[in-house]
Design an enzyme around this catalytic site. Structure first.
Site, PDB file in Angstrom:
ATOM      1  N   GLY A  13      14.829  12.320   5.144  1.00  0.00           N
ATOM      2  CA  GLY A  13      14.370  12.777   3.834  1.00  0.00           C
ATOM      3  C   GLY A  13      12.957  12.367   3.455  1.00  0.00           C
ATOM      4  O   GLY A  13      12.670  12.171   2.278  1.00  0.00           O
ATOM      5  N   SER A  14      12.038  12.305   4.436  1.00  0.00           N
ATOM      6  CA  SER A  14      10.661  11.951   4.049  1.00  0.00           C
ATOM      7  C   SER A  14      10.021  13.072   3.228  1.00  0.00           C
ATOM      8  O   SER A  14       9.208  12.798   2.340  1.00  0.00           O
ATOM      9  CB  SER A  14       9.807  11.589   5.272  1.00  0.00           C
ATOM     10  OG  SER A  14       9.525  12.717   6.055  1.00  0.00           O
ATOM     11  N   ASN A  15      10.399  14.322   3.499  1.00  0.00           N
ATOM     12  CA  ASN A  15       9.885  15.411   2.651  1.00  0.00           C
ATOM     13  C   ASN A  15      10.490  15.348   1.250  1.00  0.00           C
ATOM     14  O   ASN A  15       9.807  15.610   0.260  1.00  0.00           O
ATOM     15  CB  ASN A  15      10.185  16.778   3.289  1.00  0.00           C
ATOM     16  CG  ASN A  15       9.127  17.162   4.306  1.00  0.00           C
ATOM     17  OD1 ASN A  15       7.997  17.492   3.952  1.00  0.00           O
ATOM     18  ND2 ASN A  15       9.493  17.087   5.579  1.00  0.00           N
ATOM     19  N   LEU A  89      20.055  20.975   8.091  1.00  0.00           N
ATOM     20  CA  LEU A  89      20.278  21.539   9.419  1.00  0.00           C
ATOM     21  C   LEU A  89      21.348  22.618   9.471  1.00  0.00           C
ATOM     22  O   LEU A  89      21.529  23.267  10.494  1.00  0.00           O
ATOM     23  CB  LEU A  89      20.627  20.414  10.408  1.00  0.00           C
ATOM     24  CG  LEU A  89      19.487  19.407  10.621  1.00  0.00           C
ATOM     25  CD1 LEU A  89      19.920  18.306  11.577  1.00  0.00           C
ATOM     26  CD2 LEU A  89      18.225  20.089  11.135  1.00  0.00           C
ATOM     27  N   LYS A  90      22.052  22.829   8.368  1.00  0.00           N
ATOM     28  CA  LYS A  90      23.097  23.865   8.371  1.00  0.00           C
ATOM     29  C   LYS A  90      22.525  25.175   7.813  1.00  0.00           C
ATOM     30  O   LYS A  90      21.588  25.153   7.019  1.00  0.00           O
ATOM     31  CB  LYS A  90      24.274  23.418   7.481  1.00  0.00           C
ATOM     32  CG  LYS A  90      24.981  22.200   8.011  1.00  0.00           C
ATOM     33  CD  LYS A  90      25.937  22.603   9.109  1.00  0.00           C
ATOM     34  CE  LYS A  90      26.782  21.466   9.618  1.00  0.00           C
ATOM     35  NZ  LYS A  90      26.085  20.414  10.338  1.00  0.00           N
ATOM     36  N   LEU A  91      23.133  26.276   8.237  1.00  0.00           N
ATOM     37  CA  LEU A  91      22.741  27.559   7.661  1.00  0.00           C
ATOM     38  C   LEU A  91      23.270  27.610   6.222  1.00  0.00           C
ATOM     39  O   LEU A  91      24.422  27.247   5.974  1.00  0.00           O
ATOM     40  CB  LEU A  91      23.370  28.693   8.488  1.00  0.00           C
ATOM     41  CG  LEU A  91      22.835  30.102   8.261  1.00  0.00           C
ATOM     42  CD1 LEU A  91      21.355  30.194   8.640  1.00  0.00           C
ATOM     43  CD2 LEU A  91      23.632  31.114   9.077  1.00  0.00           C
ATOM     44  N   HIS A 108       9.224  24.234   7.586  1.00  0.00           N
ATOM     45  CA  HIS A 108       9.462  24.227   9.028  1.00  0.00           C
ATOM     46  C   HIS A 108       8.231  23.636   9.722  1.00  0.00           C
ATOM     47  O   HIS A 108       7.111  23.981   9.365  1.00  0.00           O
ATOM     48  CB  HIS A 108       9.716  25.664   9.515  1.00  0.00           C
ATOM     49  CG  HIS A 108      10.070  25.726  10.962  1.00  0.00           C
ATOM     50  ND1 HIS A 108      11.332  25.419  11.420  1.00  0.00           N
ATOM     51  CD2 HIS A 108       9.330  26.029  12.060  1.00  0.00           C
ATOM     52  CE1 HIS A 108      11.348  25.534  12.749  1.00  0.00           C
ATOM     53  NE2 HIS A 108      10.146  25.911  13.153  1.00  0.00           N
ATOM     54  N   GLU A 178       3.074  18.244   6.239  1.00  0.00           N
ATOM     55  CA  GLU A 178       4.233  18.742   5.473  1.00  0.00           C
ATOM     56  C   GLU A 178       4.321  18.068   4.110  1.00  0.00           C
ATOM     57  O   GLU A 178       4.616  18.704   3.104  1.00  0.00           O
ATOM     58  CB  GLU A 178       5.536  18.476   6.232  1.00  0.00           C
ATOM     59  CG  GLU A 178       5.715  19.293   7.484  1.00  0.00           C
ATOM     60  CD  GLU A 178       7.045  18.989   8.155  1.00  0.00           C
ATOM     61  OE1 GLU A 178       8.075  18.951   7.472  1.00  0.00           O
ATOM     62  OE2 GLU A 178       7.048  18.771   9.385  1.00  0.00           O
TER      63      GLU A 178
HETATM   64  C1  GRF Z   1      10.741  18.177   8.855  1.00  0.00           C
HETATM   65  O1  GRF Z   1       9.935  18.223  10.006  1.00  0.00           O
HETATM   66  C2  GRF Z   1      10.950  19.562   8.315  1.00  0.00           C
HETATM   67  O2  GRF Z   1       9.894  20.430   8.553  1.00  0.00           O
HETATM   68  C3  GRF Z   1      12.157  20.030   9.079  1.00  0.00           C
HETATM   69  O3  GRF Z   1      12.954  18.883   9.235  1.00  0.00           O
HETATM   70  C4  GRF Z   1      12.155  17.715   9.169  1.00  0.00           C
HETATM   71  C5  GRF Z   1      12.746  16.848   8.104  1.00  0.00           C
HETATM   72  O4  GRF Z   1      12.153  15.590   8.073  1.00  0.00           O
HETATM   73  N1  GRF Z   1      12.799  21.145   8.437  1.00  0.00           N
HETATM   74  P1  GRF Z   1      12.447  14.624   6.852  1.00  0.00           P
HETATM   75  O5  GRF Z   1      13.957  14.396   6.809  1.00  0.00           O
HETATM   76  O6  GRF Z   1      11.946  15.277   5.617  1.00  0.00           O
HETATM   77  O7  GRF Z   1      11.703  13.369   7.175  1.00  0.00           O
END
Ligand code: GRF
Length: 212
Positions: A13-15, A89-91, A108, A178
């Site tokens: 969850g770094s994003n 990761l799930k649809l 992405h 990102e």
């Molecule tokens: C990121 O690279 C994002 O683009 C992809 O999954 C990764 C998630 O990383 N969809 P984080 O859990 O946000 O660190």
């Protein structure tokens, strides 16, 4: 009025954290809920620390329609108007995509439409970019539709591939981008929605800064 926003995440969850850190009084959105399919996802700790509610929706072996119902129910209960996928990761079930058409974004770690689709996640993406001998990669924010990584692109930023890169070093360079691109794209989209307009893609520009 801020758009009530849910983040969906399966991993560290770094994003999600970058989005949490970007929130503030001047934004048109606020995160009210984290949805995860994995109770042990690092993202849940970040949600607890930020005082954000967590909903665990584990697909298990259940029917897709049942999962969709549970998801829509929790989104309704929290009054969610915008969904941000951040390493989910799930649809996303079809009924959820239909209800939130043009209201679900994903990030992405490559320049879509290249290097996307089912199974293209994590280090596999960066491995594929290196194997293809690409000179650059990047990050893409796009609307989510019924297929993985296929919806309309809202924002992209390029990142150079460097001599000697490994999937790990490239992943780290892309991830740093990102963390800036996603909050900026969410601002862009939500400001348009708040103004009663349909969001258009952000202009794609590469600065010399990005190519360093
Ligand atoms: C990121 O690279 C994002 O683009 C992809 O999954 C990764 C998630 O990383 N969809 P984080 O859990 O946000 O660190």
């Amino acid at each position: 009025m801020k758009l009530r926003t849910a983040v969906f995440a399966s991993g560290g969850g770094s994003n999600f954290q970058a989005l949490l850190d970007h929130q503030g009084p001047s934004r048109s959105w606020e995160i009210v809920l984290l949805v995860t399919d994995r109770p042990d996802a690092g993202a849940t700790l970040r949600a607890h620390a930020a005082g954000v509610a967590v909903a665990i929706v584990s697909p298990g072996s259940r029917e897709p329609a049942e999962i969709a119902r549970e998801m829509l129910d929790v989104l309704d209960r929290h009054g969610v108007e915008l969904v941000l996928l951040a390493g989910y990761l799930k649809l996303v079930p079809r009924a959820v995509v239909e209800r939130y058409r043009q209201r679900i974004l994903n990030i992405h770690p490559a320049l879509l439409p290249k290097f996307g689709g089912k199974g293209m996640y994590g280090l596999r993406v960066h491995q594929a970019v290196l194997e293809a001998g690409e000179a650059e990669s990047g990050a893409t924010v796009h609307w989510v539709d019924e297929e993985y990584d296929r919806g309309r692109v809202i924002a992209q930023r390029r990142v150079p591939v460097r001599e000697g890169d490994t999937p790990e070093t490239l992943a780290a360079r892309v991830l740093a981008v990102e963390h800036e691109l996603y909050p900026a794209a969410v601002d862009h989209v939500t400001e348009a929605i708040a103004a009663g307009e349909e969001p258009t893609p952000m202009t794609l520009h590469t600065t010399t800064e990005e190519m360093k």
